[in-house]
Design a protein around this motif. Structure first.
Motif, PDB file in Angstrom:
ATOM      1  N   VAL A   1       0.846  -1.197   0.000  1.00  0.00           N
ATOM      2  CA  VAL A   1       0.000   0.000   0.000  1.00  0.00           C
ATOM      3  C   VAL A   1       0.882   1.248   0.000  1.00  0.00           C
ATOM      4  N   ALA A   2       1.971   1.228   0.772  1.00  0.00           N
ATOM      5  CA  ALA A   2       2.887   2.372   0.813  1.00  0.00           C
ATOM      6  C   ALA A   2       3.500   2.623  -0.560  1.00  0.00           C
ATOM      7  N   GLU A   3       3.905   1.559  -1.253  1.00  0.00           N
ATOM      8  CA  GLU A   3       4.465   1.716  -2.603  1.00  0.00           C
ATOM      9  C   GLU A   3       3.416   2.246  -3.571  1.00  0.00           C
ATOM     10  N   LEU A   4       2.193   1.734  -3.449  1.00  0.00           N
ATOM     11  CA  LEU A   4       1.123   2.192  -4.332  1.00  0.00           C
ATOM     12  C   LEU A   4       0.856   3.674  -4.141  1.00  0.00           C
ATOM     13  N   ARG A   5       0.798   4.103  -2.886  1.00  0.00           N
ATOM     14  CA  ARG A   5       0.579   5.540  -2.639  1.00  0.00           C
ATOM     15  C   ARG A   5       1.704   6.363  -3.267  1.00  0.00           C
ATOM     16  N   ALA A   6       2.958   5.966  -3.029  1.00  0.00           N
ATOM     17  CA  ALA A   6       4.102   6.741  -3.518  1.00  0.00           C
ATOM     18  C   ALA A   6       4.184   6.711  -5.044  1.00  0.00           C
ATOM     19  N   LYS A   7       4.131   5.521  -5.617  1.00  0.00           N
ATOM     20  CA  LYS A   7       4.254   5.393  -7.073  1.00  0.00           C
ATOM     21  C   LYS A   7       3.044   5.964  -7.797  1.00  0.00           C
ATOM     22  N   GLY A   8       1.858   5.716  -7.243  1.00  0.00           N
ATOM     23  CA  GLY A   8       0.648   6.225  -7.867  1.00  0.00           C
ATOM     24  C   GLY A   8       0.599   7.740  -7.875  1.00  0.00           C
ATOM     25  N   THR A   9       0.961   8.342  -6.756  1.00  0.00           N
ATOM     26  CA  THR A   9       0.988   9.806  -6.666  1.00  0.00           C
ATOM     27  C   THR A   9       1.991  10.390  -7.657  1.00  0.00           C
ATOM     28  N   LEU A  10       3.192   9.833  -7.673  1.00  0.00           N
ATOM     29  CA  LEU A  10       4.220  10.318  -8.599  1.00  0.00           C
ATOM     30  C   LEU A  10       3.761  10.176 -10.046  1.00  0.00           C
ATOM     31  N   ALA A  11       3.241   9.010 -10.397  1.00  0.00           N
ATOM     32  CA  ALA A  11       2.811   8.752 -11.770  1.00  0.00           C
ATOM     33  C   ALA A  11       1.677   9.680 -12.203  1.00  0.00           C
ATOM     34  N   LEU A  12       0.695   9.878 -11.328  1.00  0.00           N
ATOM     35  CA  LEU A  12      -0.428  10.746 -11.690  1.00  0.00           C
ATOM     36  C   LEU A  12       0.005  12.202 -11.824  1.00  0.00           C
ATOM     37  N   ARG A  13       0.939  12.624 -11.015  1.00  0.00           N
ATOM     38  CA  ARG A  13       1.457  13.996 -11.148  1.00  0.00           C
ATOM     39  C   ARG A  13       2.249  14.155 -12.437  1.00  0.00           C
ATOM     40  N   GLN A  14       3.038  13.138 -12.785  1.00  0.00           N
ATOM     41  CA  GLN A  14       3.771  13.189 -14.050  1.00  0.00           C
ATOM     42  C   GLN A  14       2.799  13.194 -15.230  1.00  0.00           C
ATOM     43  N   ALA A  15       1.751  12.380 -15.142  1.00  0.00           N
ATOM     44  CA  ALA A  15       0.753  12.338 -16.211  1.00  0.00           C
ATOM     45  C   ALA A  15       0.084  13.699 -16.372  1.00  0.00           C
ATOM     46  N   SER A  16      -0.254  14.334 -15.267  1.00  0.00           N
ATOM     47  CA  SER A  16      -0.879  15.649 -15.316  1.00  0.00           C
ATOM     48  C   SER A  16       0.055  16.678 -15.958  1.00  0.00           C
ATOM     49  N   GLU A  17       1.341  16.568 -15.645  1.00  0.00           N
ATOM     50  CA  GLU A  17       2.317  17.493 -16.241  1.00  0.00           C
ATOM     51  C   GLU A  17       2.494  17.237 -17.735  1.00  0.00           C
ATOM     52  N   ARG A  18       2.374  15.992 -18.156  1.00  0.00           N
ATOM     53  CA  ARG A  18       2.425  15.704 -19.601  1.00  0.00           C
ATOM     54  C   ARG A  18       1.253  16.356 -20.320  1.00  0.00           C
ATOM     55  N   VAL A  19       0.092  16.324 -19.684  1.00  0.00           N
ATOM     56  CA  VAL A  19      -1.080  16.995 -20.251  1.00  0.00           C
ATOM     57  C   VAL A  19      -0.814  18.496 -20.320  1.00  0.00           C
ATOM     58  N   ARG A  20      -0.245  19.049 -19.239  1.00  0.00           N
ATOM     59  CA  ARG A  20       0.059  20.488 -19.221  1.00  0.00           C
ATOM     60  C   ARG A  20       1.030  20.853 -20.350  1.00  0.00           C
ATOM     61  N   ALA A  21       2.055  20.036 -20.546  1.00  0.00           N
ATOM     62  CA  ALA A  21       3.044  20.318 -21.590  1.00  0.00           C
ATOM     63  C   ALA A  21       2.414  20.281 -22.987  1.00  0.00           C
ATOM     64  N   ARG A  22       1.465  19.394 -23.169  1.00  0.00           N
ATOM     65  CA  ARG A  22       0.862  19.250 -24.489  1.00  0.00           C
ATOM     66  C   ARG A  22      -0.271  20.245 -24.748  1.00  0.00           C
ATOM     67  N   TYR A  23      -1.112  20.478 -23.717  1.00  0.00           N
ATOM     68  CA  TYR A  23      -2.320  21.272 -23.923  1.00  0.00           C
ATOM     69  C   TYR A  23      -2.330  22.618 -23.199  1.00  0.00           C
ATOM     70  N   GLY A  24      -1.349  22.848 -22.339  1.00  0.00           N
ATOM     71  CA  GLY A  24      -1.262  24.126 -21.650  1.00  0.00           C
ATOM     72  C   GLY A  24      -2.003  24.187 -20.324  1.00  0.00           C
ATOM     73  N   PHE A  25      -2.569  23.081 -19.878  1.00  0.00           N
ATOM     74  CA  PHE A  25      -3.254  23.051 -18.577  1.00  0.00           C
ATOM     75  C   PHE A  25      -3.117  21.650 -17.990  1.00  0.00           C
ATOM     76  N   ALA A  26      -3.121  21.596 -16.668  1.00  0.00           N
ATOM     77  CA  ALA A  26      -2.992  20.317 -15.964  1.00  0.00           C
ATOM     78  C   ALA A  26      -4.273  19.508 -16.099  1.00  0.00           C
ATOM     79  N   CYS A  27      -4.173  18.228 -15.842  1.00  0.00           N
ATOM     80  CA  CYS A  27      -5.336  17.330 -15.908  1.00  0.00           C
ATOM     81  C   CYS A  27      -6.000  17.255 -14.539  1.00  0.00           C
ATOM     82  N   THR A  28      -7.156  17.846 -14.413  1.00  0.00           N
ATOM     83  CA  THR A  28      -7.850  17.829 -13.129  1.00  0.00           C
ATOM     84  C   THR A  28      -8.355  16.431 -12.779  1.00  0.00           C
ATOM     85  N   ARG A  29      -8.595  15.615 -13.783  1.00  0.00           N
ATOM     86  CA  ARG A  29      -9.016  14.239 -13.486  1.00  0.00           C
ATOM     87  C   ARG A  29      -7.878  13.456 -12.831  1.00  0.00           C
TER      88      ARG A  29
END
Length: 91
Positions: A37-65
């Motif tokens: 569970v600890a790994e899931l929280r850490a890895k999941g949080t990191l991955a979702l933040r990176q995914a949101s930043e990829r959306v920001r880089a491509r479209y100019g805004f973060a992914c609220t989902r």
């Protein structure tokens, strides 16, 4: 951007879906893995933040989902101990 949905199997046997707006999540959490569970929280949080930043880089805004998915993931993980195991079942 290619979206990814993972199915998580929690220590209590319940299942939930984890959505990411980017395949970057697969660099952190892959189908067939079992993580604590600890790994899931850490890895999941990191991955979702990176995914949101990829959306920001491509479209100019973060992914609220992605932000909402992070909140839901942490909320779902809260009742479990850090060392309990979560299965990543599918993508």
């Amino acid at each position: 951007m290619p979206e990814v949905e993972l199915t998580l199997e929690w220590p209590d046997g319940g299942r939930s879906r984890l959505y990411s707006p980017s395949t970057v999540i697969l660099e952190h959490l892959a189908p067939g893995q079992t993580v604590t569970v600890a790994e899931l929280r850490a890895k999941g949080t990191l991955a979702l933040r990176q995914a949101s930043e990829r959306v920001r880089a491509r479209y100019g805004f973060a992914c609220t989902r992605a932000d909402e998915e992070e909140r839901r993931l942490l909320e779902r993980a809260a009742p479990f101990g850090d060392r309990e195991r979560v299965g990543i079942l599918s993508a």
